[in-house]
Design a protein around this motif. Structure first.
Motif, PDB file in Angstrom:
ATOM      1  N   GLY A 111      61.375  53.780 143.450  1.00 51.69           N
ATOM      2  CA  GLY A 111      60.821  54.854 144.270  1.00 51.69           C
ATOM      3  C   GLY A 111      60.086  54.258 145.462  1.00 51.69           C
ATOM      4  N   ILE A 112      58.827  54.642 145.623  1.00 48.49           N
ATOM      5  CA  ILE A 112      58.017  54.170 146.751  1.00 48.49           C
ATOM      6  C   ILE A 112      57.113  53.033 146.262  1.00 48.49           C
ATOM      7  CG2 ILE A 112      56.279  54.816 148.459  1.00 48.49           C
ATOM      8  CD1 ILE A 112      57.359  57.717 148.170  1.00 48.49           C
ATOM      9  N   HIS A 153      57.180  54.272 140.975  1.00 55.59           N
ATOM     10  CA  HIS A 153      56.373  54.210 142.199  1.00 55.59           C
ATOM     11  C   HIS A 153      55.189  53.277 141.994  1.00 55.59           C
ATOM     12  CE1 HIS A 153      58.506  57.756 143.715  1.00 55.59           C
ATOM     13  NE2 HIS A 153      58.297  58.305 142.530  1.00 55.59           N
ATOM     14  N   ARG A 155      51.749  52.848 144.313  1.00 57.07           N
ATOM     15  CA  ARG A 155      51.063  53.317 145.511  1.00 57.07           C
ATOM     16  C   ARG A 155      49.565  53.098 145.379  1.00 57.07           C
ATOM     17  NH1 ARG A 155      53.438  58.372 148.267  1.00 57.07           N
ATOM     18  NH2 ARG A 155      53.022  56.964 149.970  1.00 57.07           N
TER      19      ARG A 155
END
Length: 196
Positions: A111-112, A153, A155
């Motif tokens: 993902g991110i 992810h 983050r």
């Protein structure tokens, strides 16, 4: 009959009970089955069937959140990053080496990975993907998780801060919520902040 627990930057759990008369019951409760739980008003949850408990009333399926799939995925030897590399790039490197390269069955996708803290770390030799992602996030105050669409992810902060615009009301939005703390948690935080 469903219960679930989400844990920040860790593996959560869920349980659901099916009556023995459920159509296609055997197909639903297979080991490794990925199950999504959708409930009104809370984020969707995705997990993996890891345990079954049989009674005369039905089958209780025990699930672990999708982060569990990243455990025991081992990175290669000598995985290293230049000094000053962003934590997001390191997290992606760990994910790619430990999970994407060294697993045949890969339901989780990248993902991110946009963590911004710079890191100075020794090489990761045969490191467990989830353990290292979790340690990296804990050290940087970041979040690592697998969402309900099976994207991983990393983050600096998960979601958006809505404390100023959303007011939760007990009995309407918050039902059967428990908050617990301990003296050990308080002492650990105080020591970390230099107040102990």
């Amino acid at each position: 009959d469903v219960t679930r627990a989400q844990v920040r930057t860790d593996v959560g759990t869920a349980e659901m009970t099916f009556p023995l008369t459920t159509p296609n019951l055997w197909g639903i409760i297979q080991w490794g089955r990925i199950i999504r739980i959708h409930e009104y008003g809370v984020p969707s949850w995705v997990g993996v069937a890891t345990e079954r408990e049989w009674t005369d009333a039905g089958v209780t399926l025990h699930l672990k959140s999708a982060e569990w799939l990243l455990q025991k995925s081992i990175t290669g030897q000598g995985l290293a990053f230049p000094a000053g590399t962003r934590s997001g790039a390191i997290a992606y490197g760990l994910f790619a080496s430990g999970y994407l390269v060294n697993r045949l069955y890969r339901p989780i996708r990248p993902g991110i990975f946009d963590g911004t803290k710079t890191r100075f770390k020794e090489p990761y030799n045969y490191a467990d993907c989830w353990t290292e992602l979790k340690n990296l996030a804990d050290e940087d105050g970041a979040d690592v998780w697998v969402d309900d669409k099976l994207y991983c992810h990393y983050r600096d902060m998960r979601g958006t801060d809505k404390r100023t615009t959303v007011k939760l009301r007990e009995g309407l939005h918050l039902v059967n919520v428990k908050v617990s703390d301990s003296i050990e948690d308080t002492l650990t935080k105080a020591i970390a902040l230099g107040k102990g």
